[in-house]
Design an enzyme around this catalytic site. Sequence first.
Site, PDB file in Angstrom:
ATOM      1  CG  ASN A 157      -0.390   0.014   2.530  1.00  0.00           C
ATOM      2  OD1 ASN A 157       0.565  -0.654   2.655  1.00  0.00           O
ATOM      3  ND2 ASN A 157      -0.890   0.526   3.485  1.00  0.00           N
ATOM      4  CB  SER A 234      -2.799  -9.225   6.202  1.00  0.00           C
ATOM      5  OG  SER A 234      -2.199 -10.369   5.858  1.00  0.00           O
ATOM      6  CD  GLU A 255       3.817  -1.465  13.424  1.00  0.00           C
ATOM      7  OE1 GLU A 255       2.962  -0.952  13.615  1.00  0.00           O
ATOM      8  OE2 GLU A 255       4.923  -1.177  14.448  1.00  0.00           O
ATOM      9  CB  CYS A 289      -2.442   0.124   8.199  1.00  0.00           C
ATOM     10  SG  CYS A 289      -1.149   1.297   8.749  1.00  0.00           S
ATOM     11  CD  GLU A 471       7.984  -0.838  12.745  1.00  0.00           C
ATOM     12  OE1 GLU A 471       7.484  -0.135  11.934  1.00  0.00           O
ATOM     13  OE2 GLU A 471       8.747  -1.688  12.280  1.00  0.00           O
TER      14      GLU A 471
HETATM   15  P1  NAD Z   1       0.363  -9.138   3.153  1.00  0.00           P
HETATM   16  O1  NAD Z   1       0.149  -9.771   4.608  1.00  0.00           O
HETATM   17  O2  NAD Z   1      -0.595 -10.069   2.239  1.00  0.00           O
HETATM   18  O3  NAD Z   1       1.573  -9.286   2.637  1.00  0.00           O
HETATM   19  C1  NAD Z   1       2.695  -8.347   3.287  1.00  0.00           C
HETATM   20  C2  NAD Z   1       3.921  -8.616   2.958  1.00  0.00           C
HETATM   21  O4  NAD Z   1       4.148 -10.234   3.377  1.00  0.00           O
HETATM   22  C3  NAD Z   1       4.245  -8.916   1.420  1.00  0.00           C
HETATM   23  O5  NAD Z   1       5.586  -8.503   1.155  1.00  0.00           O
HETATM   24  C4  NAD Z   1       4.057 -10.472   1.200  1.00  0.00           C
HETATM   25  O6  NAD Z   1       4.656 -10.841   0.138  1.00  0.00           O
HETATM   26  C5  NAD Z   1       4.858 -11.213   2.396  1.00  0.00           C
HETATM   27  N1  NAD Z   1       3.993 -12.398   2.866  1.00  0.00           N
HETATM   28  C6  NAD Z   1       2.903 -12.874   2.683  1.00  0.00           C
HETATM   29  N2  NAD Z   1       2.866 -14.236   3.078  1.00  0.00           N
HETATM   30  C7  NAD Z   1       3.965 -14.336   3.653  1.00  0.00           C
HETATM   31  C8  NAD Z   1       4.571 -15.408   4.279  1.00  0.00           C
HETATM   32  N3  NAD Z   1       4.134 -16.566   4.708  1.00  0.00           N
HETATM   33  N4  NAD Z   1       5.834 -15.364   4.965  1.00  0.00           N
HETATM   34  C9  NAD Z   1       6.341 -14.157   4.774  1.00  0.00           C
HETATM   35  N5  NAD Z   1       6.082 -13.139   4.182  1.00  0.00           N
HETATM   36  C10 NAD Z   1       4.877 -13.308   3.565  1.00  0.00           C
HETATM   37  O7  NAD Z   1      -0.130  -7.803   3.368  1.00  0.00           O
HETATM   38  P2  NAD Z   1      -0.623  -6.691   1.896  1.00  0.00           P
HETATM   39  O8  NAD Z   1      -1.951  -7.406   1.517  1.00  0.00           O
HETATM   40  O9  NAD Z   1       0.555  -6.827   1.132  1.00  0.00           O
HETATM   41  O10 NAD Z   1      -0.698  -5.501   2.887  1.00  0.00           O
HETATM   42  C11 NAD Z   1      -2.134  -5.087   3.462  1.00  0.00           C
HETATM   43  C12 NAD Z   1      -2.031  -5.040   4.801  1.00  0.00           C
HETATM   44  O11 NAD Z   1      -1.114  -4.690   5.333  1.00  0.00           O
HETATM   45  C13 NAD Z   1      -3.290  -4.799   5.341  1.00  0.00           C
HETATM   46  O12 NAD Z   1      -3.868  -5.565   6.309  1.00  0.00           O
HETATM   47  C14 NAD Z   1      -2.991  -3.357   6.112  1.00  0.00           C
HETATM   48  O13 NAD Z   1      -3.583  -3.061   7.180  1.00  0.00           O
HETATM   49  C15 NAD Z   1      -1.432  -3.849   6.675  1.00  0.00           C
HETATM   50  N6  NAD Z   1      -0.753  -2.694   7.047  1.00  0.00           N
HETATM   51  C16 NAD Z   1      -0.269  -2.265   8.136  1.00  0.00           C
HETATM   52  C17 NAD Z   1       0.427  -1.308   8.365  1.00  0.00           C
HETATM   53  C18 NAD Z   1       0.765  -0.898   9.993  1.00  0.00           C
HETATM   54  O14 NAD Z   1       1.984  -0.044  10.002  1.00  0.00           O
HETATM   55  N7  NAD Z   1       0.179  -1.344  10.823  1.00  0.00           N
HETATM   56  C19 NAD Z   1       0.772  -0.460   7.320  1.00  0.00           C
HETATM   57  C20 NAD Z   1       0.363  -0.683   6.230  1.00  0.00           C
HETATM   58  C21 NAD Z   1      -0.574  -1.710   5.915  1.00  0.00           C
END
Ligand code: NAD
Length: 490
Positions: A157, A234, A255, A289, A471
């Site tokens: 995002n 996520s 996060e 997020c 963080e």
């Molecule tokens: P995601 O969890 O699908 O992916 C995030 C990252 O993790 C990607 O690089 C993905 O390739 C990797 N990943 C996926 N499966 C994995 C595994 N089994 N092992 C290791 N790495 C793996 O999330 P997304 O769809 O890319 O992002 C959206 C989510 O991120 C939303 O839930 C959002 O709220 C969250 N988010 C949180 C914050 C925060 O600071 N709290 C900030 C931005 C986004």
Amino acid sequence: PTMAHSKALLVLENFIGGKFVPCSSYIDSYNPSTGDVYCRVPDSGKEEVEAAVKAAKDAFPIWSSKSPLERSQILNKLADLIEHDLEAFAQAESKDQGKTITFARTVDIPRAVYNFRFFASSILHHVTECTEMPALGCVHYTSRTPVGVAGLISPWNLPLYLLTWKIAPAIACGNTVVAKPSEMTSVTAWMMCKILEKAGVPPGVVNVVFGTGAKAGEALVCHPDVPLISFTGSTLTAQRIREKSSPHCKRLSLELGGKNPAIIFDDADLSQCIPTTVRSSFANQGEICLCTSRIFVQRGIYSEFLKRFVAEAKKWKTGNPLDPTTSVGALISKEHLEKVVRNYVKKAQAEGARVLCGEGVDPLALPPGNQKGYFMLPTVIAEVKDESCCMQEEIFGPVTCVVAFDTEEEVIERANGVKYGLAATVWSSNVGRVHRVARRLQSGLVWTNCWLVRDLNLPFGGMKASGIGREGAKDSYEFFTEVKTITIKH
Ligand code: NAD
């Protein structure tokens, strides 16, 4: 046509030990605003991660022994170089992610620059603790040292913004890193790799491995020589990372998602509150997020609020992200768009909620070049039950729900009635009430009478299913270093 087409594709390579290296297989990456494949991203796995971890391990002794000042100078140089190419980075981020060029120019890339500047400065100002026991002739002090190779995994995002929020503190503290950006948004990380050498970052200090979470991400999480994982993404993925990393007892910073409430009391200044809450609901297509997705409005002002809020939301223009007058760009993928519409907007309607504007209600006119892009209008839903999935699950799209409440006590309970606890906003001109409510909200961040105002010195992170750890200047320093208590007796 496929051959001619493939010639024009941008092909990324992994960055390992200071060199770009091709990969044996690739994944297609789409331009969300046109629906075209325009880029190929390495589909890395164990082998590539292994090479990157080795490069990072080899670079660790020299990098970790540099003084904070030397590292600070390199980080500042890197910030200057990204800033110099700000427009190119912003164009690339918009094309890769679907976000508006305006958002990329004013938020994503400036913040990526600032992440490096901020940690270049903050690393110079930490002091460690010291205590004395005169009667025993003892002095105790703490010493902090970098941990080693940090594994950094970021989402789609806010691609460069969130990746640099991890790289900057990790390397400022003297660690070396293996980063894995989202496979859907890898381009700006790859562009950053191209300027690392010029900034003076030694080979192997920053390695970037591109690919999917299941292959590249998991290989990093499971690697025995990566003692620390900083992950943003996520809640579901975080659970998997905790399971997979548990045999190694890794240090984790997580996060995660949010289901952020805005609480609007009847004494709020609506002229400030309404445009800010429209922004907090729909900025970056609602794909932040920290975006608001549950709006609780005190009953006395509920109908006036709804009327003015919908009128303001309708002002947001959806369309070509490269047009500087566009406020809402494309969602990240076709699948994500379908999920937002089907699982949330349609479901809410089926449950008897009212869609006041946006998806399925208003016409969406797109320019000819964007007909196949993944667009939807900012959507406002009212009369949704608290237990509905629209009020419980993270939607991560331009959809927000508005409901009425009566008392302070009631709204605190309802705002806290979800599994998440990342960010909340409270709107009231009563300072006592603002303090009372802020204290009782289960939320890592509470903004009152504003949204998204950040001082990077202070902790950022979520409670409950929104994460583990914080963080920020001090918090990132503590996460990316190992502390030791040393006692000296004379
Ligand atoms: P995601 O969890 O699908 O992916 C995030 C990252 O993790 C990607 O690089 C993905 O390739 C990797 N990943 C996926 N499966 C994995 C595994 N089994 N092992 C290791 N790495 C793996 O999330 P997304 O769809 O890319 O992002 C959206 C989510 O991120 C939303 O839930 C959002 O709220 C969250 N988010 C949180 C914050 C925060 O600071 N709290 C900030 C931005 C986004």
